[in-house]
Design a protein around this motif. Structure first.
Motif, short mmCIF file in Angstrom:
data_model
loop_
_atom_site.label_atom_id
_atom_site.label_comp_id
_atom_site.label_asym_id
_atom_site.label_seq_id
_atom_site.Cartn_x
_atom_site.Cartn_y
_atom_site.Cartn_z
N GLU A 163 0.82 -1.22 0.00
CA GLU A 163 0.00 0.00 0.00
C GLU A 163 0.86 1.27 0.00
OE1 GLU A 163 -3.76 -0.26 2.52
OE2 GLU A 163 -2.62 -1.96 3.30
N LEU A 168 -2.36 5.11 -4.71
CA LEU A 168 -2.70 5.51 -3.34
C LEU A 168 -1.93 6.76 -2.93
CD1 LEU A 168 -2.89 2.02 -1.57
CD2 LEU A 168 -4.75 3.42 -2.47
N LEU A 213 -8.24 2.49 -1.81
CA LEU A 213 -8.12 1.05 -2.00
C LEU A 213 -9.40 0.35 -1.53
CD1 LEU A 213 -6.40 -1.49 -2.65
CD2 LEU A 213 -5.66 -1.44 -0.26
N VAL A 246 -7.92 0.15 -6.98
CA VAL A 246 -7.67 1.51 -6.52
C VAL A 246 -8.54 2.44 -7.34
CG1 VAL A 246 -5.98 3.35 -6.28
CG2 VAL A 246 -5.31 0.99 -5.81
#
Length: 224
Positions: free
Chosen positions: A116, A122, A128, A185
């Motif tokens: 992540e 992100l 997410l 995402v």
């Protein structure tokens, strides 16, 4: 989830046949049988309320249990059948199968996410979504994974990670025979809303009738 195998407590049922089964039900128990595993069948009773609670949680037939019976060694079992009352739809009998190390079974395995912090999507503010927190796999009883891991480190906004991106344990395979999405995402909600508004404005402009837009530049209305 594998790795947190729930206990299933039961008692040895004395006596067999319909009479013993009826008595068990009057005593607030559900009669059952444990078979397989190169051992003799074992008649058991399971507390009705505890069994009903587990059934209502769902996936009872796809959950591995650690069967605990007084006077017997703990054994891993999986449910093969639950008989129900034809009117009340309540459990009246349970069939449990002991598992050999080589036995193939269907289980829901939990999904963990890694990468992540490295995901460019992100980092840009993307969101997410873990589409499938669990995945049903065919696994062998001797090699049940605690979880499977999906790597999202390379995902941009709009990208998805599918089951083909996941390294599965040896001998395991998905029950679903297609490349389904595990995680994705997406754009931040504010940005997504703005994009929708811009798109709506473009569509609205395109839909304005020509008659309402006035004459082209350089032309005048004339009654002549």
């Amino acid at each position: 989830m594998a790795g947190e195998i729930p206990d299933l407590e039961a008692q040895v049922r004395t006596g067999t046949g319909k009479g013993a089964a009826r008595q068990a039900r009057r005593d607030g128990m559900v009669p059952g049988i444990v078979f397989g595993g190169d051992a003799d069948p074992l008649p058991i009773n399971i507390p009705f309320n505890k069994l009903l609670t587990m059934l209502r949680k769902g996936r009872f037939k796809a959950t591995l249990f650690n069967l605990k019976v007084d006077g017997h060694d703990d054994v891993r079992v999986i449910c093969r059948d639950v008989q129900r009352h034809v009117v009340k739809d309540l459990p009246t009998h349970v069939d449990l199968m002991r598992l050999k190390r080589s036995t193939k079974i269907n289980l829901f395995i939990g999904v963990e996410v890694e990468g992540e912090e490295e995901s460019p999507g992100l980092k840009k503010g993307g969101v997410l979504t873990l589409v499938r927190p669990e995945v049903e796999l065919v696994v062998t009883a001797a090699d049940i994974p605690e979880s499977i891991t999906v790597d999202v480190s390379g995902l941009e906004i709009g990208d998805s990670a599918t089951i083909s991106n996941v390294k599965l344990p040896e001998g395991a395979k998905p029950v679903i025979d297609r490349d389904f999405v595990i995680a994705q995402v997406s754009a931040p909600s504010g940005l997504a809303s703005q994009d929708d508004e811009d798109e709506d404005e473009d569509v609205a402009a395109d839909e304005v009738p020509t008659s309402e837009m006035g004459p082209p530049d350089g032309e005048q209305d004339s009654d002549e």
